[in-house]
Scaffold this motif. Structure first.
Motif, PDB file in Angstrom:
ATOM      1  N   VAL A  87       2.891  35.063  -8.398  1.00 60.12           N
ATOM      2  CA  VAL A  87       3.556  34.723  -7.137  1.00 60.12           C
ATOM      3  C   VAL A  87       3.706  35.997  -6.318  1.00 60.12           C
ATOM      4  O   VAL A  87       4.455  36.909  -6.692  1.00 60.12           O
ATOM      5  CB  VAL A  87       4.938  34.071  -7.392  1.00 60.12           C
ATOM      6  N   LYS A  88       2.978  36.084  -5.210  1.00 60.80           N
ATOM      7  CA  LYS A  88       3.027  37.277  -4.374  1.00 60.80           C
ATOM      8  C   LYS A  88       4.438  37.524  -3.846  1.00 60.80           C
ATOM      9  O   LYS A  88       5.109  36.614  -3.375  1.00 60.80           O
ATOM     10  CB  LYS A  88       2.082  37.114  -3.175  1.00 60.80           C
ATOM     11  N   GLY A  89       4.868  38.768  -3.924  1.00 61.18           N
ATOM     12  CA  GLY A  89       6.179  39.145  -3.429  1.00 61.18           C
ATOM     13  C   GLY A  89       7.311  38.834  -4.385  1.00 61.18           C
ATOM     14  O   GLY A  89       8.454  39.173  -4.117  1.00 61.18           O
ATOM     15  N   LEU A  90       7.013  38.195  -5.526  1.00 62.04           N
ATOM     16  CA  LEU A  90       8.070  37.853  -6.473  1.00 62.04           C
ATOM     17  C   LEU A  90       7.681  38.285  -7.885  1.00 62.04           C
ATOM     18  O   LEU A  90       8.313  39.142  -8.482  1.00 62.04           O
ATOM     19  CB  LEU A  90       8.355  36.345  -6.422  1.00 62.04           C
ATOM     20  N   TRP A  91       6.659  37.649  -8.426  1.00 62.55           N
ATOM     21  CA  TRP A  91       6.168  38.008  -9.766  1.00 62.55           C
ATOM     22  C   TRP A  91       4.682  38.368  -9.648  1.00 62.55           C
ATOM     23  O   TRP A  91       3.854  37.520  -9.364  1.00 62.55           O
ATOM     24  CB  TRP A  91       6.337  36.860 -10.760  1.00 62.55           C
ATOM     25  N   GLU A  92       4.364  39.616  -9.894  1.00 62.58           N
ATOM     26  CA  GLU A  92       2.973  40.080  -9.838  1.00 62.58           C
ATOM     27  C   GLU A  92       2.670  40.887 -11.103  1.00 62.58           C
ATOM     28  O   GLU A  92       2.215  42.025 -11.066  1.00 62.58           O
ATOM     29  CB  GLU A  92       2.741  40.928  -8.586  1.00 62.58           C
ATOM     30  N   SER A  93       2.917  40.241 -12.235  1.00 69.07           N
ATOM     31  CA  SER A  93       2.917  40.947 -13.515  1.00 69.07           C
ATOM     32  C   SER A  93       1.549  41.447 -13.957  1.00 69.07           C
ATOM     33  O   SER A  93       1.450  42.447 -14.664  1.00 69.07           O
ATOM     34  CB  SER A  93       3.476  40.031 -14.611  1.00 69.07           C
ATOM     35  N   TYR A  94       0.479  40.748 -13.560  1.00 68.86           N
ATOM     36  CA  TYR A  94      -0.809  41.010 -14.194  1.00 68.86           C
ATOM     37  C   TYR A  94      -1.892  41.453 -13.214  1.00 68.86           C
ATOM     38  O   TYR A  94      -3.073  41.467 -13.546  1.00 68.86           O
ATOM     39  CB  TYR A  94      -1.298  39.744 -14.912  1.00 68.86           C
ATOM     40  N   THR A  95      -1.507  41.829 -11.991  1.00 71.18           N
ATOM     41  CA  THR A  95      -2.504  42.107 -10.957  1.00 71.18           C
ATOM     42  C   THR A  95      -3.400  43.281 -11.324  1.00 71.18           C
ATOM     43  O   THR A  95      -4.628  43.165 -11.326  1.00 71.18           O
ATOM     44  CB  THR A  95      -1.817  42.402  -9.611  1.00 71.18           C
ATOM     45  N   GLU A  96      -2.809  44.422 -11.627  1.00 68.97           N
ATOM     46  CA  GLU A  96      -3.607  45.620 -11.895  1.00 68.97           C
ATOM     47  C   GLU A  96      -4.539  45.421 -13.083  1.00 68.97           C
ATOM     48  O   GLU A  96      -5.723  45.755 -13.026  1.00 68.97           O
ATOM     49  CB  GLU A  96      -2.691  46.823 -12.158  1.00 68.97           C
ATOM     50  N   GLN A  97      -3.985  44.855 -14.165  1.00 70.46           N
ATOM     51  CA  GLN A  97      -4.788  44.693 -15.375  1.00 70.46           C
ATOM     52  C   GLN A  97      -6.000  43.793 -15.128  1.00 70.46           C
ATOM     53  O   GLN A  97      -7.130  44.106 -15.528  1.00 70.46           O
ATOM     54  CB  GLN A  97      -3.944  44.100 -16.511  1.00 70.46           C
ATOM     55  N   THR A  98      -5.744  42.638 -14.465  1.00 72.54           N
ATOM     56  CA  THR A  98      -6.823  41.672 -14.296  1.00 72.54           C
ATOM     57  C   THR A  98      -7.859  42.153 -13.286  1.00 72.54           C
ATOM     58  O   THR A  98      -9.067  41.956 -13.498  1.00 72.54           O
ATOM     59  CB  THR A  98      -6.265  40.311 -13.850  1.00 72.54           C
ATOM     60  N   VAL A  99      -7.428  42.772 -12.188  1.00 76.44           N
ATOM     61  CA  VAL A  99      -8.393  43.233 -11.179  1.00 76.44           C
ATOM     62  C   VAL A  99      -9.318  44.288 -11.780  1.00 76.44           C
ATOM     63  O   VAL A  99     -10.541  44.242 -11.597  1.00 76.44           O
ATOM     64  CB  VAL A  99      -7.663  43.775  -9.933  1.00 76.44           C
ATOM     65  N   GLY A 105     -16.533  43.629 -14.867  1.00 79.96           N
ATOM     66  CA  GLY A 105     -17.455  42.560 -15.255  1.00 79.96           C
ATOM     67  C   GLY A 105     -16.932  41.607 -16.311  1.00 79.96           C
ATOM     68  O   GLY A 105     -17.706  40.794 -16.838  1.00 79.96           O
ATOM     69  N   GLY A 106     -15.631  41.658 -16.639  1.00 80.05           N
ATOM     70  CA  GLY A 106     -15.075  40.788 -17.675  1.00 80.05           C
ATOM     71  C   GLY A 106     -14.971  39.335 -17.240  1.00 80.05           C
ATOM     72  O   GLY A 106     -14.960  39.021 -16.051  1.00 80.05           O
ATOM     73  N   GLN A 107     -14.895  38.456 -18.237  1.00 84.47           N
ATOM     74  CA  GLN A 107     -14.702  37.025 -18.010  1.00 84.47           C
ATOM     75  C   GLN A 107     -13.255  36.672 -18.383  1.00 84.47           C
ATOM     76  O   GLN A 107     -12.799  37.011 -19.473  1.00 84.47           O
ATOM     77  CB  GLN A 107     -15.677  36.206 -18.869  1.00 84.47           C
ATOM     78  N   LEU A 108     -12.551  35.966 -17.474  1.00 81.77           N
ATOM     79  CA  LEU A 108     -11.116  35.712 -17.643  1.00 81.77           C
ATOM     80  C   LEU A 108     -10.824  34.213 -17.593  1.00 81.77           C
ATOM     81  O   LEU A 108     -11.312  33.509 -16.706  1.00 81.77           O
ATOM     82  CB  LEU A 108     -10.340  36.433 -16.542  1.00 81.77           C
ATOM     83  N   LEU A 109     -10.029  33.746 -18.545  1.00 87.41           N
ATOM     84  CA  LEU A 109      -9.543  32.361 -18.555  1.00 87.41           C
ATOM     85  C   LEU A 109      -8.019  32.417 -18.466  1.00 87.41           C
ATOM     86  O   LEU A 109      -7.369  32.991 -19.356  1.00 87.41           O
ATOM     87  CB  LEU A 109      -9.989  31.640 -19.831  1.00 87.41           C
ATOM     88  N   ILE A 110      -7.450  31.831 -17.406  1.00 88.29           N
ATOM     89  CA  ILE A 110      -5.998  31.830 -17.217  1.00 88.29           C
ATOM     90  C   ILE A 110      -5.474  30.446 -17.574  1.00 88.29           C
ATOM     91  O   ILE A 110      -5.841  29.450 -16.939  1.00 88.29           O
ATOM     92  CB  ILE A 110      -5.627  32.189 -15.762  1.00 88.29           C
ATOM     93  N   LEU A 111      -4.627  30.372 -18.592  1.00 89.17           N
ATOM     94  CA  LEU A 111      -4.060  29.094 -19.020  1.00 89.17           C
ATOM     95  C   LEU A 111      -3.052  28.597 -17.980  1.00 89.17           C
ATOM     96  O   LEU A 111      -2.620  29.362 -17.105  1.00 89.17           O
ATOM     97  CB  LEU A 111      -3.413  29.278 -20.394  1.00 89.17           C
ATOM     98  N   PRO A 112      -2.656  27.293 -18.049  1.00 91.57           N
ATOM     99  CA  PRO A 112      -1.891  26.661 -16.955  1.00 91.57           C
ATOM    100  C   PRO A 112      -0.739  27.512 -16.420  1.00 91.57           C
ATOM    101  O   PRO A 112       0.183  27.867 -17.152  1.00 91.57           O
ATOM    102  CB  PRO A 112      -1.399  25.371 -17.597  1.00 91.57           C
ATOM    103  N   SER A 113      -0.816  27.801 -15.124  1.00 89.64           N
ATOM    104  CA  SER A 113       0.149  28.682 -14.455  1.00 89.64           C
ATOM    105  C   SER A 113       0.376  28.182 -13.037  1.00 89.64           C
ATOM    106  O   SER A 113      -0.280  27.256 -12.560  1.00 89.64           O
ATOM    107  CB  SER A 113      -0.387  30.121 -14.400  1.00 89.64           C
ATOM    108  N   SER A 114       1.353  28.805 -12.365  1.00 94.09           N
ATOM    109  CA  SER A 114       1.590  28.558 -10.940  1.00 94.09           C
ATOM    110  C   SER A 114       1.081  29.747 -10.151  1.00 94.09           C
ATOM    111  O   SER A 114       1.199  30.895 -10.584  1.00 94.09           O
ATOM    112  CB  SER A 114       3.085  28.353 -10.662  1.00 94.09           C
ATOM    113  N   GLY A 119      -5.077  33.735  -4.345  1.00100.91           N
ATOM    114  CA  GLY A 119      -6.440  33.245  -4.201  1.00100.91           C
ATOM    115  C   GLY A 119      -7.380  34.279  -3.629  1.00100.91           C
ATOM    116  O   GLY A 119      -8.499  34.476  -4.128  1.00100.91           O
ATOM    117  N   GLU A 120      -6.929  34.984  -2.564  1.00100.56           N
ATOM    118  CA  GLU A 120      -7.785  35.980  -1.935  1.00100.56           C
ATOM    119  C   GLU A 120      -8.050  37.157  -2.868  1.00100.56           C
ATOM    120  O   GLU A 120      -9.105  37.782  -2.803  1.00100.56           O
ATOM    121  CB  GLU A 120      -7.143  36.471  -0.641  1.00100.56           C
ATOM    122  N   CYS A 121      -7.094  37.442  -3.742  1.00 93.52           N
ATOM    123  CA  CYS A 121      -7.262  38.537  -4.696  1.00 93.52           C
ATOM    124  C   CYS A 121      -8.317  38.199  -5.747  1.00 93.52           C
ATOM    125  O   CYS A 121      -9.107  39.051  -6.156  1.00 93.52           O
ATOM    126  CB  CYS A 121      -5.920  38.849  -5.364  1.00 93.52           C
TER     127      CYS A 121
END
Length: 447
Positions: A87-99, A105-114, A119-121
């Motif tokens: 959630v931008k501006g509130l919870w951004e726990s995983y941005t740096e790691q995932t980007v 070139g990694g493949q990422l599967l995100i389990l059910p989340s809000s 999206g633009e990121c």
């Protein structure tokens, strides 16, 4: 349908989700690791349901711990635990790691989340991500922001997959009427007094929930406590889910963004013991006006932050694309450099081979020349030998003729009278007595 039947139906819906199960099996086949989510006790319930699902599909992945920027480095496939950390501006726990992981070139599967504002990121790496949303609003937002429909899917929150066996031995007594659990963190909008409410999940906060042993003890303790009440009023989503799974009456209140209402509309509304109330009760008019004004200010601030964030995202996406192109260009240049080095090595080897062949050719030519010289010398010596043999034959013939001439002369001498007389003369000298006398007289005469 009662709570128990609905719970089984939701679990079966998750278990039989065609994309979720096939995606997990695909990642398992590629030695994926599991990155458990951080959070409070509610996140432990998500993790527990996730571990139950992994167990049912026969997968026991390795876990990745930590939240530093490079925590996912060295892995090609990562399954990320579900929750509300997007959630931008509130919870951004995983941005740096995932980007960074996706840039590599990694493949990422995100389990059910809000999701809100991410999206633009994630869009530049759409081909590398598989996203499951736990409610319709997040799904719609990601699609509107440009994420392809074949990369985003709906699936209930995995907290609903938690098996009954974990809490079936607890006594649901219901001795007390109401337990209020309202948020006291950034998401909370209700303001009950401290005596009316306890924010139970914050007793266990900022924990990375990874194993059954980590999740079960605090969840069972909380479940044992709340099972003493007939009803729960809460704006804590996963406390509402836990109460619902225990079969208790739950009155759900909103938090400061859409998550609770969206999950209620997608899954929780199916349970007869759960209900949603749009506004908090028990506030005075003045408190409600103040609260509404504060919420309005918060929403305006959030809106401004999101606009700023969107602008920043548009700029950073362009920069990331440029960085990606630059990285690719550098990689191509490096590959060309390596190819050039290999070509130089091959050319040098070819030149060395050519020089070696030329040297061998020259050596062969020298040998052939020497052979020619030897052959000429041999021919000359053969000719000399033939001449010598001819001369020897002539000499031999001459000697034979000379020998024959001498033999004939000798025969002539032998056949002459003088020779015969000489033979008689010398015969007298060999006679006994007379011969000795004659040799003595000859010696005296020749004195």
């Amino acid at each position: 349908m009662n709570n128990e039947n609905i719970r089984k139906a939701v679990r079966e819906e998750i278990r039989q989700h065609p994309v979720l199960t096939s995606s997990l099996k695909h990642f398992a086949e590629h030695d994926a690791v599991y990155y458990p989510g951080y959070g409070n006790l509610g996140d432990a319930l998500i993790a527990l349901g996730t571990l139950d699902l992994f167990e049912d599909i026969g997968w026991a992945p390795k876990h990745v711990y930590g939240r530093h920027k490079h925590v996912l480095s060295g892995h090609s496939h990562v399954v990320m635990g579900g929750g509300g950390g997007w959630v931008k501006g509130l919870w951004e726990s995983y941005t740096e790691q995932t980007v960074e992981f996706l840039q590599n070139g990694g493949q990422l599967l995100i389990l059910p989340s809000s999701f809100s504002g991410f999206g633009e990121c994630l869009l530049p790496y759409a081909a590398q991500v598989t996203i499951f949303c736990r409610e319709q609003q997040s799904y719609d937002a990601l699609i509107q922001q440009g994420m392809p429909e074949d990369r985003v899917f709906l699936c209930p929150d995995l907290a609903f997959y938690t098996q009954e066996k974990h809490f079936s031995d607890l006594e649901v007594a219901g001795h007390y009427p109401v337990l209020k659990i309202f948020r006291r963190d950034e998401e909370g909008i209700s303001r009950p007094s401290r005596r009316d409410s306890v924010d139970l999940p914050l007793l266990f906060n900022d924990v990375q929930w990874a194993t059954f042993d980590e999740c079960l003890p605090p969840l069972r303790a909380a479940a044992s406590l709340i099972s003493q009440f007939e009803c729960v009023e809460t704006d804590r989503l996963h406390m509402a889910i836990l109460f619902t799974l225990l079969g208790l009456t739950v009155k759900i209140k909103p938090s400061n963004y859409f998550k609770i209402k969206a999950v209620f509309d997608y899954t929780l509304h199916r349970f007869p013991t759960a209900s949603f109330e749009e506004s908090a009760q028990g506030y005075s008019c003045e408190e409600q006006n103040d609260d509404a004004y504060v919420r309005k200010l918060r929403e305006e601030i959030k809106h401004l932050k999101r606009e700023q964030q969107a602008e920043w995202e548009r700029r950073t996406i362009a920069l990331r694309q440029n960085d990606a192109l630059l990285s690719r260009l550098e990689a191509v240049q490096e590959e060309l450099g390596e190819a050039s080095k290999k070509a130089d090595i091959l050319l040098e080897e070819k030149q060395a081979e050519t020089r070696q062949k030329q040297a061998e050719t020259r050596q062969k030519e020298d040998l052939m020349q020497q052979v020619g010289v030897l052959q000429n010398e041999l021919k000359r010596k053969d000719d000399n030998f033939d001449q010598i043999c001819l001369e020897l034959a002539q000499l031999h013939e001459k000697k034979n003729g000379e020998f024959e001439r001498l033999r004939q002369e000798l025969e002539t001498i032998r056949s002459s009278r003088l020779h015969r007389l000489g033979e008689r003369y010398y015969t007298i000298f060999r006679l006994p007595g007379v011969g000795a006398l004659l040799r003595g007289v000859r010696k005296i005469m020749t004195g």
